[in-house]
Design a protein around this motif. Structure first.
Motif, PDB file in Angstrom:
ATOM      1  N   SER A 343       0.816  -1.211   0.000  1.00 28.86           N
ATOM      2  CA  SER A 343       0.000   0.000   0.000  1.00 28.86           C
ATOM      3  C   SER A 343       0.852   1.264   0.000  1.00 28.86           C
ATOM      4  O   SER A 343       0.425   2.316  -0.483  1.00 28.86           O
ATOM      5  N   VAL A 344       2.087   1.158   0.513  1.00 30.61           N
ATOM      6  CA  VAL A 344       2.947   2.340   0.589  1.00 30.61           C
ATOM      7  C   VAL A 344       3.273   2.881  -0.795  1.00 30.61           C
ATOM      8  O   VAL A 344       3.516   4.076  -0.955  1.00 30.61           O
ATOM      9  N   CYS A 345       3.244   2.019  -1.799  1.00 33.79           N
ATOM     10  CA  CYS A 345       3.593   2.500  -3.137  1.00 33.79           C
ATOM     11  C   CYS A 345       2.549   3.467  -3.685  1.00 33.79           C
ATOM     12  O   CYS A 345       2.826   4.227  -4.615  1.00 33.79           O
ATOM     13  N   ARG A 346       1.345   3.452  -3.110  1.00 34.35           N
ATOM     14  CA  ARG A 346       0.302   4.396  -3.532  1.00 34.35           C
ATOM     15  C   ARG A 346       0.427   5.733  -2.801  1.00 34.35           C
ATOM     16  O   ARG A 346      -0.219   6.707  -3.169  1.00 34.35           O
ATOM     17  N   GLN A 347       1.209   5.754  -1.749  1.00 38.89           N
ATOM     18  CA  GLN A 347       1.356   6.973  -0.943  1.00 38.89           C
ATOM     19  C   GLN A 347       2.479   7.839  -1.500  1.00 38.89           C
ATOM     20  O   GLN A 347       3.617   7.399  -1.606  1.00 38.89           O
ATOM     21  N   LYS A 348       2.162   9.058  -1.831  1.00 36.39           N
ATOM     22  CA  LYS A 348       3.173   9.967  -2.358  1.00 36.39           C
ATOM     23  C   LYS A 348       3.993  10.556  -1.217  1.00 36.39           C
ATOM     24  O   LYS A 348       3.472  10.901  -0.163  1.00 36.39           O
ATOM     25  N   ILE A 349       5.281  10.654  -1.453  1.00 39.99           N
ATOM     26  CA  ILE A 349       6.191  11.211  -0.452  1.00 39.99           C
ATOM     27  C   ILE A 349       6.002  12.718  -0.364  1.00 39.99           C
ATOM     28  O   ILE A 349       5.876  13.409  -1.392  1.00 39.99           O
ATOM     29  N   ASN A 350       5.968  13.233   0.852  1.00 41.61           N
ATOM     30  CA  ASN A 350       5.872  14.676   1.077  1.00 41.61           C
ATOM     31  C   ASN A 350       7.259  15.289   0.900  1.00 41.61           C
ATOM     32  O   ASN A 350       8.023  15.423   1.862  1.00 41.61           O
ATOM     33  N   TYR A 351       7.582  15.641  -0.335  1.00 36.85           N
ATOM     34  CA  TYR A 351       8.927  16.139  -0.602  1.00 36.85           C
ATOM     35  C   TYR A 351       9.143  17.578  -0.129  1.00 36.85           C
ATOM     36  O   TYR A 351      10.289  18.023  -0.021  1.00 36.85           O
ATOM     37  N   LYS A 352       8.089  18.269   0.194  1.00 37.40           N
ATOM     38  CA  LYS A 352       8.270  19.589   0.798  1.00 37.40           C
ATOM     39  C   LYS A 352       8.983  19.435   2.140  1.00 37.40           C
ATOM     40  O   LYS A 352       9.921  20.180   2.455  1.00 37.40           O
ATOM     41  N   GLU A 353       8.563  18.440   2.915  1.00 37.49           N
ATOM     42  CA  GLU A 353       9.184  18.176   4.218  1.00 37.49           C
ATOM     43  C   GLU A 353      10.596  17.606   4.043  1.00 37.49           C
ATOM     44  O   GLU A 353      11.543  18.029   4.725  1.00 37.49           O
ATOM     45  N   VAL A 354      10.742  16.646   3.132  1.00 34.67           N
ATOM     46  CA  VAL A 354      12.049  16.016   2.910  1.00 34.67           C
ATOM     47  C   VAL A 354      13.070  17.050   2.432  1.00 34.67           C
ATOM     48  O   VAL A 354      14.204  17.110   2.928  1.00 34.67           O
ATOM     49  N   ASN A 355      12.684  17.877   1.479  1.00 31.90           N
ATOM     50  CA  ASN A 355      13.607  18.875   0.932  1.00 31.90           C
ATOM     51  C   ASN A 355      13.992  19.920   1.973  1.00 31.90           C
ATOM     52  O   ASN A 355      15.103  20.453   1.960  1.00 31.90           O
ATOM     53  N   SER A 356      13.068  20.211   2.868  1.00 35.87           N
ATOM     54  CA  SER A 356      13.368  21.145   3.957  1.00 35.87           C
ATOM     55  C   SER A 356      14.457  20.569   4.875  1.00 35.87           C
ATOM     56  O   SER A 356      15.382  21.286   5.288  1.00 35.87           O
ATOM     57  N   ILE A 357      14.345  19.283   5.172  1.00 35.46           N
ATOM     58  CA  ILE A 357      15.364  18.618   6.003  1.00 35.46           C
ATOM     59  C   ILE A 357      16.713  18.635   5.288  1.00 35.46           C
ATOM     60  O   ILE A 357      17.758  18.935   5.885  1.00 35.46           O
ATOM     61  N   LEU A 358      16.705  18.337   3.996  1.00 31.14           N
ATOM     62  CA  LEU A 358      17.950  18.307   3.239  1.00 31.14           C
ATOM     63  C   LEU A 358      18.576  19.690   3.125  1.00 31.14           C
ATOM     64  O   LEU A 358      19.809  19.832   3.164  1.00 31.14           O
TER      65      LEU A 358
END
Length: 380
Positions: A343-358
């Motif tokens: 089911s995780v493959c249907r969930q889109k990653i929140n890249y706004k949060e990820v990019n903020s961390i990076l």
């Protein structure tokens, strides 16, 4: 100001050469003149790999006790089958190093050769990649602890990786002694900070250089995309459970075709389109245009995140610490494949949060580089 870097740039691995390239770009942009010490571990040479090719693969595929009598025959047969592919692979990686990385004119094949002809530089750096993984290195290699460097020179590590969940007790004293000679120590994993703290070494965390380089820098290396359909990119090596099951489930769920990155002719026997020994630039292009990624590679995850791709992680039999460490950093632990639950493959990653961390981690990296740069200026 000149910095000489020693790393694993001669390993025939996409992540290894790309982290070296990223380090070079980062240091050059910070005002350093950089040069890689062209050092080869014994098992990094083309000759060593060719001589051991058949034997290594046969050992992995067949129980040594069963085939001991026929080991030599089987190894030679496999070797003859795979040598052409290996030569292509060697050419691809050697060409990238020659064309993209500035290396010393002298090639070094031993620690003694380095001691006898130390390159001229204002500072010396070790990293990134698993330069301190004593299992991969067959023990502690003094070369990767910069023991050959003159005492008056600046020594620092850059996102160096231990690659294991702990230091062997028998190695702790030696590692401590060597790292106490460093002016600055930075490591790639949070777990490594604790390991080193336990032996009295203070280290900063710097994420892998491939994650520090902005996307527009990687886009300069891209080739034309020749795949005209939407696809899942599969980049898997070593041994992971349920690989084919995972691929089938996710490709069916997302209605995407499968494209694989392979390194041997027999990989073409697997389902989907298989790209055998793509160039480093083609490797990046496959990630850039993918709709989804399935990987068990740290750098496969790194480029999925760089290009903001949704992905699933397959864990390997060992050395998963750096993968799990990074997933925890960016809050993506849920991307690890959990059996039949896709089911995780249907969930889109929140890249706004990820990019903020990076972005925050990139800022810390710049601060570290500036600190080292300031020390070099003081030392001149």
């Amino acid at each position: 100001m000149k910095v000489c870097i020693i790393t694993l740039h001669r390993v025939k691995n996409y992540g290894s050469v790309l982290q070296a390239y990223a380090t070079q770009v980062l240091f050059n942009d910070a005002g350093y003149e950089t040069e890689f010490i062209d050092y080869y571990r014994e098992n990094d040479t083309d000759t060593y790999a060719e001589n051991n090719l058949g034997q290594n693969i046969v050992n992995r595929l067949i129980d040594a006790k069963v085939h001991r009598r026929f080991h030599s025959i089987l190894s030679n047969i496999v070797k003859k089958m795979l040598i052409p592919s290996m030569k292509i692979n060697n050419y691809i990686f050697n060409s990238f190093v020659s064309n993209r990385l500035k290396c010393t004119e002298i090639k070094y094949f031993s620690y003694k050769e380095l001691v006898d002809a130390v390159p001229i530089a204002d500072a010396f750096c070790v990293g990134s990649d698993q330069v301190w993984n004593s299992i991969y290195n067959g023990g502690i290699l003094s070369t990767y602890y910069l023991d050959f460097v003159q005492p008056e020179k600046i020594k620092f590590s850059f996102a160096s990786s231990i690659g294991m969940d702990n230091l062997f007790e028998t190695e702790q004293d030696e590692v401590q002694k060597k790292l106490l000679t460093f002016n600055f120590v930075s490591v790639r994993e949070q777990s490594a900070i604790k390991m080193l703290k336990d032996i009295g070494i203070t280290a900063k965390r710097i994420i892998d250089p491939t994650l520090l380089l902005p996307v527009n820098k990687w886009e300069l290396l891209l080739k034309k995309n020749n795949i005209k359909y939407r696809y899942i990119l599969v980049y898997v090596f070593g041994i992971s459970k349920d690989v084919e099951k995972c691929i089938k489930e996710i490709s069916t769920t997302l209605n995407l075709k499968v494209v694989r990155i392979g390194t041997q002719p027999y990989h073409k026997l697997k389902s989907g389109k298989v790209s055998i020994n793509p160039s480093i630039e083609e490797f990046l292009t496959l990630f850039y245009y993918a709709d989804y990624v399935i990987t068990n590679s740290f750098h496969g995850i790194a480029f999925s995140v760089n290009f903001n791709k949704n992905f699933t992680v397959l864990l390997r039999d060992n050395f998963n610490y750096r993968i799990l460490d990074f997933l925890e950093l960016v809050n993506l632990q849920n991307r690890v494949y959990q059996g039949s639950d896709n089911s995780v493959c249907r969930q889109k990653i929140n890249y706004k949060e990820v990019n903020s961390i990076l972005d925050y981690e990139r800022m810390l990296s710049r601060q570290y580089i500036d600190k080292v740069l300031g020390k070099i200026n003081e030392n001149e």
